[in-house]
Design a protein around this motif. Structure first.
Motif, PDB file in Angstrom:
ATOM      1  N   ILE A  77      42.961   3.184  12.694  1.00  0.00           N
ATOM      2  CA  ILE A  77      43.873   4.319  12.871  1.00  0.00           C
ATOM      3  C   ILE A  77      43.667   5.328  11.747  1.00  0.00           C
ATOM      4  CG2 ILE A  77      46.306   5.006  12.838  1.00  0.00           C
ATOM      5  CD1 ILE A  77      46.876   2.313  14.296  1.00  0.00           C
ATOM      6  N   LEU A  78      43.568   4.838  10.522  1.00  0.00           N
ATOM      7  CA  LEU A  78      43.320   5.718   9.379  1.00  0.00           C
ATOM      8  C   LEU A  78      41.973   6.421   9.516  1.00  0.00           C
ATOM      9  CD1 LEU A  78      44.200   6.735   6.581  1.00  0.00           C
ATOM     10  CD2 LEU A  78      43.075   4.720   5.617  1.00  0.00           C
ATOM     11  N   TYR A  79      40.947   5.679   9.915  1.00  0.00           N
ATOM     12  CA  TYR A  79      39.614   6.261  10.104  1.00  0.00           C
ATOM     13  C   TYR A  79      39.653   7.370  11.154  1.00  0.00           C
ATOM     14  CZ  TYR A  79      34.704   6.630  11.453  1.00  0.00           C
ATOM     15  OH  TYR A  79      33.456   7.115  11.752  1.00  0.00           O
ATOM     16  N   ASN A  80      40.329   7.126  12.262  1.00  0.00           N
ATOM     17  CA  ASN A  80      40.412   8.140  13.320  1.00  0.00           C
ATOM     18  C   ASN A  80      41.121   9.395  12.837  1.00  0.00           C
ATOM     19  OD1 ASN A  80      39.068   6.472  15.064  1.00  0.00           O
ATOM     20  ND2 ASN A  80      40.833   5.984  16.313  1.00  0.00           N
ATOM     21  N   ALA A  81      42.177   9.223  12.058  1.00  0.00           N
ATOM     22  CA  ALA A  81      42.893  10.380  11.533  1.00  0.00           C
ATOM     23  C   ALA A  81      41.998  11.188  10.584  1.00  0.00           C
ATOM     24  CB  ALA A  81      44.151   9.933  10.806  1.00  0.00           C
ATOM     25  N   ILE A  82      41.291  10.498   9.711  1.00  0.00           N
ATOM     26  CA  ILE A  82      40.391  11.185   8.775  1.00  0.00           C
ATOM     27  C   ILE A  82      39.247  11.845   9.534  1.00  0.00           C
ATOM     28  CG2 ILE A  82      38.740  10.821   6.900  1.00  0.00           C
ATOM     29  CD1 ILE A  82      40.673   8.643   5.866  1.00  0.00           C
ATOM     30  N   ILE A  97      29.312  13.580   4.606  1.00  0.00           N
ATOM     31  CA  ILE A  97      29.856  12.706   3.556  1.00  0.00           C
ATOM     32  C   ILE A  97      30.443  11.450   4.185  1.00  0.00           C
ATOM     33  CG2 ILE A  97      31.668  12.496   1.805  1.00  0.00           C
ATOM     34  CD1 ILE A  97      31.177  15.517   1.238  1.00  0.00           C
ATOM     35  N   ARG A  98      31.161  11.588   5.294  1.00  0.00           N
ATOM     36  CA  ARG A  98      31.738  10.437   5.986  1.00  0.00           C
ATOM     37  C   ARG A  98      30.662   9.452   6.404  1.00  0.00           C
ATOM     38  NH1 ARG A  98      33.421  12.746  10.566  1.00  0.00           N
ATOM     39  NH2 ARG A  98      31.508  12.104  11.541  1.00  0.00           N
ATOM     40  N   ASN A  99      29.515   9.943   6.828  1.00  0.00           N
ATOM     41  CA  ASN A  99      28.438   9.067   7.283  1.00  0.00           C
ATOM     42  C   ASN A  99      27.803   8.289   6.144  1.00  0.00           C
ATOM     43  OD1 ASN A  99      28.734   9.728   9.962  1.00  0.00           O
ATOM     44  ND2 ASN A  99      27.301  11.433   9.849  1.00  0.00           N
ATOM     45  N   PHE A 100      27.875   8.810   4.924  1.00  0.00           N
ATOM     46  CA  PHE A 100      27.241   8.129   3.802  1.00  0.00           C
ATOM     47  C   PHE A 100      28.190   7.228   3.040  1.00  0.00           C
ATOM     48  CE2 PHE A 100      24.269  11.719   4.278  1.00  0.00           C
ATOM     49  CZ  PHE A 100      23.120  10.966   4.481  1.00  0.00           C
ATOM     50  N   VAL A 101      29.484   7.323   3.319  1.00  0.00           N
ATOM     51  CA  VAL A 101      30.449   6.507   2.581  1.00  0.00           C
ATOM     52  C   VAL A 101      30.600   5.167   3.234  1.00  0.00           C
ATOM     53  CG1 VAL A 101      32.864   6.332   1.909  1.00  0.00           C
ATOM     54  CG2 VAL A 101      31.653   8.482   1.678  1.00  0.00           C
ATOM     55  N   ASN A 159      33.964   6.259  19.258  1.00  0.00           N
ATOM     56  CA  ASN A 159      33.492   5.366  18.205  1.00  0.00           C
ATOM     57  C   ASN A 159      34.311   4.081  18.196  1.00  0.00           C
ATOM     58  OD1 ASN A 159      33.792   4.443  15.164  1.00  0.00           O
ATOM     59  ND2 ASN A 159      31.767   5.383  15.441  1.00  0.00           N
ATOM     60  N   GLY A 160      35.613   4.217  18.405  1.00  0.00           N
ATOM     61  CA  GLY A 160      36.467   3.040  18.472  1.00  0.00           C
ATOM     62  C   GLY A 160      36.135   2.149  19.659  1.00  0.00           C
ATOM     63  N   LEU A 161      35.796   2.772  20.781  1.00  0.00           N
ATOM     64  CA  LEU A 161      35.396   1.982  21.954  1.00  0.00           C
ATOM     65  C   LEU A 161      34.099   1.231  21.703  1.00  0.00           C
ATOM     66  CD1 LEU A 161      36.231   4.427  24.895  1.00  0.00           C
ATOM     67  CD2 LEU A 161      37.522   2.410  24.154  1.00  0.00           C
ATOM     68  N   LEU A 175      39.876  18.679  18.982  1.00  0.00           N
ATOM     69  CA  LEU A 175      39.841  17.858  20.198  1.00  0.00           C
ATOM     70  C   LEU A 175      38.507  17.136  20.338  1.00  0.00           C
ATOM     71  CD1 LEU A 175      41.601  20.193  22.770  1.00  0.00           C
ATOM     72  CD2 LEU A 175      42.470  18.062  21.815  1.00  0.00           C
ATOM     73  N   ALA A 176      37.413  17.829  20.026  1.00  0.00           N
ATOM     74  CA  ALA A 176      36.089  17.214  20.128  1.00  0.00           C
ATOM     75  C   ALA A 176      35.945  16.070  19.121  1.00  0.00           C
ATOM     76  CB  ALA A 176      35.004  18.261  19.889  1.00  0.00           C
ATOM     77  N   ARG A 177      36.432  16.280  17.884  1.00  0.00           N
ATOM     78  CA  ARG A 177      36.346  15.210  16.886  1.00  0.00           C
ATOM     79  C   ARG A 177      37.255  14.047  17.247  1.00  0.00           C
ATOM     80  NH1 ARG A 177      36.531  19.700  13.627  1.00  0.00           N
ATOM     81  NH2 ARG A 177      38.680  19.244  13.004  1.00  0.00           N
ATOM     82  N   SER A 178      38.403  14.342  17.827  1.00  0.00           N
ATOM     83  CA  SER A 178      39.315  13.281  18.263  1.00  0.00           C
ATOM     84  C   SER A 178      38.673  12.432  19.363  1.00  0.00           C
ATOM     85  CB  SER A 178      40.628  13.871  18.769  1.00  0.00           C
ATOM     86  OG  SER A 178      41.308  14.518  17.740  1.00  0.00           O
ATOM     87  N   GLU A 179      38.010  13.107  20.295  1.00  0.00           N
ATOM     88  CA  GLU A 179      37.317  12.366  21.351  1.00  0.00           C
ATOM     89  C   GLU A 179      36.176  11.538  20.775  1.00  0.00           C
ATOM     90  OE1 GLU A 179      35.138  12.983  25.653  1.00  0.00           O
ATOM     91  OE2 GLU A 179      35.410  14.729  24.358  1.00  0.00           O
ATOM     92  N   ALA A 180      35.438  12.097  19.823  1.00  0.00           N
ATOM     93  CA  ALA A 180      34.327  11.367  19.213  1.00  0.00           C
ATOM     94  C   ALA A 180      34.838  10.139  18.453  1.00  0.00           C
ATOM     95  CB  ALA A 180      33.551  12.282  18.268  1.00  0.00           C
TER      96      ALA A 180
END
Length: 73
Positions: free
Chosen positions: A52-57, A69-73, A15-17, A6-11
């Motif tokens: 949408i793909l980014y949010n799911a990942i 890793i996500r931050n460096f890609v 990020n999308g906003l 839930l916390a990652r989903s909110e984050a």
């Protein structure tokens, strides 16, 4: 549902906003520059699909290592 998911989903939502104003301005700039509407629509839908793909990942990465890793890609 775990609290971390839930916390990652909110984050990822927040990020999308943060990216929405830039995306909106880019769309308006493309419209005012008279870019072909079909091309502009394809680019816009591609961006939405990738978000949408980014949010799911983003939401499914369970560890801090995955986040790093996500931050460096």
């Amino acid at each position: 549902m775990p609290w971390s998911l839930l916390a990652r989903s909110e984050a990822s939502h927040l990020n999308g906003l943060e990216t929405f104003p830039s995306w909106s301005i880019a769309n308006l700039a493309g419209d005012f520059a008279k870019i072909d509407h079909r091309k502009l629509n394809i680019l816009s839908l591609s961006f939405i699909g990738l978000r949408i793909l980014y949010n799911a990942i983003y939401a499914k990465q369970p560890t801090r290592l995955h986040g790093a890793i996500r931050n460096f890609v």
